[in-house]
Scaffold this motif. Structure first.
Motif, PDB file in Angstrom:
ATOM      1  N   THR A 216       0.727  -1.181   0.053  1.00 27.77           N
ATOM      2  CA  THR A 216      -0.063  -0.197   0.120  1.00 27.77           C
ATOM      3  C   THR A 216       0.864   1.301  -0.153  1.00 27.77           C
ATOM      4  O   THR A 216       2.006   1.183  -0.235  1.00 27.77           O
ATOM      5  CB  THR A 216      -0.949   0.058   1.357  1.00 27.77           C
ATOM      6  OG1 THR A 216      -1.968   1.272   0.931  1.00 27.77           O
ATOM      7  CG2 THR A 216      -0.158   0.020   2.461  1.00 27.77           C
ATOM      8  N   ALA A 217       0.215   2.515   0.311  1.00 25.50           N
ATOM      9  CA  ALA A 217       1.040   3.809   0.157  1.00 25.50           C
ATOM     10  C   ALA A 217       1.563   3.787  -1.203  1.00 25.50           C
ATOM     11  O   ALA A 217       2.745   3.910  -1.588  1.00 25.50           O
ATOM     12  CB  ALA A 217       2.063   3.948   1.089  1.00 25.50           C
ATOM     13  N   PHE A 218       0.606   3.914  -2.148  1.00 26.72           N
ATOM     14  CA  PHE A 218       1.164   3.928  -3.739  1.00 26.72           C
ATOM     15  C   PHE A 218       1.774   5.378  -3.943  1.00 26.72           C
ATOM     16  O   PHE A 218       0.971   6.251  -3.572  1.00 26.72           O
ATOM     17  CB  PHE A 218       0.147   3.566  -4.448  1.00 26.72           C
ATOM     18  CG  PHE A 218      -0.392   2.274  -4.271  1.00 26.72           C
ATOM     19  CD1 PHE A 218       0.490   0.834  -4.335  1.00 26.72           C
ATOM     20  CD2 PHE A 218      -1.482   1.923  -4.030  1.00 26.72           C
ATOM     21  CE1 PHE A 218       0.074  -0.168  -4.003  1.00 26.72           C
ATOM     22  CE2 PHE A 218      -2.150   0.710  -3.885  1.00 26.72           C
ATOM     23  CZ  PHE A 218      -1.378  -0.536  -3.759  1.00 26.72           C
ATOM     24  N   ASP A 223      -2.965  11.732 -12.608  1.00 22.61           N
ATOM     25  CA  ASP A 223      -4.275  11.254 -12.639  1.00 22.61           C
ATOM     26  C   ASP A 223      -4.779  10.234 -11.541  1.00 22.61           C
ATOM     27  O   ASP A 223      -5.841   9.804 -11.756  1.00 22.61           O
ATOM     28  CB  ASP A 223      -4.421  10.672 -14.063  1.00 22.61           C
ATOM     29  CG  ASP A 223      -3.597   9.362 -14.160  1.00 22.61           C
ATOM     30  OD1 ASP A 223      -2.852   9.105 -13.207  1.00 22.61           O
ATOM     31  OD2 ASP A 223      -3.613   8.591 -15.168  1.00 22.61           O
ATOM     32  N   SER A 224      -3.917  10.293 -10.534  1.00 26.10           N
ATOM     33  CA  SER A 224      -4.254   9.200  -9.308  1.00 26.10           C
ATOM     34  C   SER A 224      -4.529   7.887  -9.660  1.00 26.10           C
ATOM     35  O   SER A 224      -5.305   7.311  -8.778  1.00 26.10           O
ATOM     36  CB  SER A 224      -5.631   9.825  -8.730  1.00 26.10           C
ATOM     37  OG  SER A 224      -5.219  11.424  -8.232  1.00 26.10           O
ATOM     38  N   ARG A 245      -8.140   5.295  -7.667  1.00 27.38           N
ATOM     39  CA  ARG A 245      -7.799   5.488  -6.274  1.00 27.38           C
ATOM     40  C   ARG A 245      -8.426   4.576  -5.248  1.00 27.38           C
ATOM     41  O   ARG A 245      -8.242   4.514  -4.042  1.00 27.38           O
ATOM     42  CB  ARG A 245      -8.078   6.865  -5.798  1.00 27.38           C
ATOM     43  CG  ARG A 245      -9.520   7.473  -5.929  1.00 27.38           C
ATOM     44  CD  ARG A 245      -9.572   8.766  -5.624  1.00 27.38           C
ATOM     45  NE  ARG A 245      -9.020   9.684  -6.453  1.00 27.38           N
ATOM     46  CZ  ARG A 245      -8.688  11.016  -6.342  1.00 27.38           C
ATOM     47  NH1 ARG A 245      -9.217  11.544  -5.375  1.00 27.38           N
ATOM     48  NH2 ARG A 245      -7.983  11.626  -7.330  1.00 27.38           N
ATOM     49  N   CYS A 246      -9.767   4.049  -5.703  1.00 30.61           N
ATOM     50  CA  CYS A 246     -10.522   3.138  -4.879  1.00 30.61           C
ATOM     51  C   CYS A 246      -9.593   1.807  -4.531  1.00 30.61           C
ATOM     52  O   CYS A 246     -10.041   1.250  -3.562  1.00 30.61           O
ATOM     53  CB  CYS A 246     -11.878   2.553  -5.706  1.00 30.61           C
ATOM     54  SG  CYS A 246     -12.919   4.163  -6.058  1.00 30.61           S
TER      55      CYS A 246
END
Length: 305
Positions: A216-218, A223-224, A245-246
């Motif tokens: 995680t923590a991308f 463009d998210s 982003r979801c």
């Protein structure tokens, strides 16, 4: 009828995708006749979660137990050797084709209330091919009378033409790995990947690294959108998994526990809206109120094929 039920084929240019009735999953994706995902044959039963849809939770729930809405719930242990419930409730269920065109299909399924998950959830998935690649959009709607817990994931295995995944190059823009115990359940520790064998923020060869980990923590783009890339060692073929982003977590699995014929032949890159055991730890878990919907999108792009 094949073990995975009726087959729905999508075509765009030299791309071909096969979506199955059983599980509503991705059985095949080829470009120019070459495999982009390591799927399974039309006379085979899905193994190793290949291309399966993981709803209403991805990965594991410890002991199949969780508490929600002031009540305790017990799910069947779909992985009894670990003592866990794994990968949701729809992997072996029949999905209905809602709409089908040459390059697009929408499949749907309603999860009815049952022991362990006494809620009613309608799920719709759109698979769409374009010259750019495959896009998958999942929409879940609470059609019951009370709130429900929800998460989603997918389980594609990527291949880039190398005999072993060891010879492929991985780029994974994630700064954190969730530590897990020997049952695959997060311990609560968030570990920085910097300076460890799990650091693939700069593309490098997979080598002998054993991966079965949640990241995680991308570092998403402007463009998210998070992009995870697997490439052949010669810099030729590349496959990119993108996530909106979801999808704030991803499992990466080198397949070391699969059967010898499949072991380390491809890399599972599993977009997830929530973490393993999210029904207990709450990491990324969505609570859907009656009538509420949520959507999330991810996809696969292939280049150099």
């Amino acid at each position: 009828m094949p073990p995975s039920g009726r087959q729905v084929t999508l075509v765009c240019d030299d791309q071909r995708v096969v979506v199955t009735e059983v599980g509503g999953g991705l059985r095949e994706y080829t470009v120019g006749g070459r495999h982009v995902v390591d799927g399974y044959g039309d006379e085979e039963m899905c193994s190793g979660g290949r291309g399966q849809v993981l709803v209403p939770w991805p990965n594991r729930i410890s002991a199949g137990r969780y508490r929600f809405g002031g009540a305790d719930h017990q799910l069947p242990l779909s992985k009894p050797e670990e003592g866990n419930a794994i990968h949701g409730l729809v992997r072996w269920e029949a999905w209905q084709v809602v709409d089908h065109q040459l390059d697009r299909v929408v499949v749907g399924h309603v999860i009815g209330a049952r022991p362990g998950y006494p809620f009613t959830l309608a799920v719709s998935i759109e698979y769409r091919l374009s010259p750019r690649g495959l896009a998958v959009t999942t929409t879940a709607t609470n059609v019951g009378s009370g709130p429900l817990p929800y998460g989603a994931g997918y389980h594609p295995y990527l291949c880039v033409g190398t005999e072993w995944v060891d010879d492929a190059t991985l780029e994974l823009p994630a700064a954190i790995r969730l530590e897990s115990n020997d049952r695959g359940i997060p311990t609560g520790r968030r570990l920085a990947v910097a300076g460890t064998a799990y650091d693939f923020r700069e593309a490098r060869t997979v080598g002998e690294t054993v991966l079965d980990a949640c990241f995680t923590a991308f570092d998403a783009g402007d463009d998210s959108t998070t992009r995870i890339r697997l490439a052949a060692g010669d810099g030729g073929r590349m496959v990119t998994v993108w996530m909106d982003r979801c999808f704030s977590y991803v499992m990466v699995f080198t397949g070391d526990t699969l059967t010898p014929a499949r072991r380390r032949r491809s890399l599972a890159v599993e977009p997830m809206t929530c973490a393993p055991d999210a029904f207990n730890n709450g990491l990324g878990l969505r609570t859907l109120e009656p009538g509420a919907s949520t959507s999330a999108a991810w996809g696969i792009e292939a280049s150099g094929w």
